[in-house]
Design an enzyme around this catalytic site. Sequence first.
Site, short mmCIF file in Angstrom:
data_model
loop_
_atom_site.label_atom_id
_atom_site.label_comp_id
_atom_site.label_asym_id
_atom_site.label_seq_id
_atom_site.Cartn_x
_atom_site.Cartn_y
_atom_site.Cartn_z
N PRO A 1 0.85 -1.21 0.00
CA PRO A 1 0.00 0.00 0.00
C PRO A 1 0.88 1.25 0.00
O PRO A 1 1.33 1.71 1.04
CB PRO A 1 -0.82 -0.14 1.29
CG PRO A 1 0.01 -1.00 2.18
CD PRO A 1 0.78 -1.93 1.29
N ASP B 1 5.53 2.39 2.89
CA ASP B 1 4.60 1.27 3.08
C ASP B 1 3.69 1.58 4.28
O ASP B 1 4.14 1.65 5.41
CB ASP B 1 5.40 -0.01 3.33
CG ASP B 1 4.54 -1.26 3.33
OD1 ASP B 1 3.32 -1.15 3.57
OD2 ASP B 1 5.08 -2.36 3.11
N HIS B 2 2.39 1.76 3.99
CA HIS B 2 1.45 2.16 5.05
C HIS B 2 1.20 1.05 6.07
O HIS B 2 0.61 1.29 7.13
CB HIS B 2 0.12 2.60 4.43
CG HIS B 2 -0.59 3.66 5.22
ND1 HIS B 2 -0.43 3.82 6.57
CD2 HIS B 2 -1.45 4.64 4.83
CE1 HIS B 2 -1.18 4.82 7.00
NE2 HIS B 2 -1.80 5.34 5.95
N ARG B 3 1.65 -0.17 5.78
CA ARG B 3 1.52 -1.25 6.78
C ARG B 3 2.51 -1.07 7.91
O ARG B 3 2.31 -1.59 9.01
CB ARG B 3 1.74 -2.61 6.11
CG ARG B 3 0.72 -2.98 5.05
CD ARG B 3 1.12 -4.25 4.32
NE ARG B 3 2.41 -4.10 3.63
CZ ARG B 3 3.00 -5.09 2.96
NH1 ARG B 3 2.42 -6.28 2.88
NH2 ARG B 3 4.16 -4.87 2.36
#
Length: 458
Positions: free
Chosen positions: A251, A430-432
């Site tokens: 993401p 990376d939004h995780r």
Amino acid sequence: IELLVKPGDAVKKDQGLVSLESDKATMEVPAPFGGVVKELRIKVGDSVKEGSVVAIIESGDATEAASKAPANDEASAVSAPAATAQPAPAADDPKVEPVSVAAQPDNIAQTSIDAQAGNASPSVPTSSAPMGAGLPPVRFDAEAVLPGKVPYASPAVRLFARELGVDLAHVAGSARGGRISREDVQGFVKAALSSGGGEVVGQAATVGGGLNLIPWPKVDFAKFGEIESRPLSRIKKLSGANLHRNWVSIPHVTNHEDADITELEALRVQLNKEAEGKGGKGDGTKVTMLAFLVKACVAALQKFPNFNASLDGDALVLKKYFHIGFAADTPNGLMVPVIRDADRKGVTEIAKEMGELAGLARDGKIRPDQMQGGCFSISSLGGIGGTYFTPIINAPEVAILGVCRSSTRPVWDGKQFMPRLILPLSLSWDHRVIDGAEAARFNAYLAQVLADFRRVLL
């Protein structure tokens, strides 16, 4: 890991013969031409290396000519992707000689594993039918593309499952290591049909909101005008597959920032003058802005350790070393050499090593280990142009910095507008692993370091 044919089978050109598995990929060795498989030289579980004999194939042309002329005893080798670099016994047939097909166009061909170890890429049979009606849609939801969720199966089994409309995520593998075989897929279909669920075999692919992709359009471009078809380079094929995987499975979010590098550029120019012997001593190494960026990114990674990390399942691996990759434009495509232990090197040393690695990449002489182990990457458009863009994260990293061409802009200092050299920064993350506030702080701190490089010492 799998034999796709048996002696006596008729095969078409580019049809898969066997499936190989290395530490990094599963691939198929394709038939170089149509014919009849006379002999298989390997079995499931064998370790093979470059030059190992896979199969003996009698071509269709030779079969027709067999009644008119005696068959030529010599054989010719056909290149196939490299596999694991483990030793294997050489072919025991003295009549089989590893020579090229072009130089020895005989009626029997020996399919072998060729050189270029470490540069393996999956081979896909060109005779495979294109995705079309009746096949389940491709899943790109998070549940389908996480590394731990991807079904363990060879390309041939994946194609076989798609032709039958089977979602491999629902098939249990019975082969070594839980690998899914053709028999497992057939058993799954039989069980579904016997239970009256003939129409539900492929329905699982749409569960969870996955993308229901329509088939890729087939267009005859020549009917609209003159065209020229050029094959993609090997590097573009490999990097394209990686970029596609990274874009789909990570993401991405991109933050933009402007860095005032007026003083830093003045320092860079002064250092290069000294390197040329104008006002000081030097070894001739020219310092680039990218070398300063590498050092500035190390300072930012030390302050924000979540950016110097990788996901491993549900765990976050925080790295204590600082290996920085930089994108190098080469005639064959984009490559990413890695500056190792950048925290222990000065800007001049980084600039020198960067020039050497970029030269090796352009000449096609860079080693695989010189492009591995990166923690964070920088993609610089240099003086080409542009303002901002969204660089794709280089998995398993969690962030990448994009840099465009600097430009002089008027900046208000509280009393008047002053000309300042501004460098556009684009940080994809990376939004995780990273949230928006942390990314904004990283970008702001990086801009501060570039504006006043003394902060690197803090």
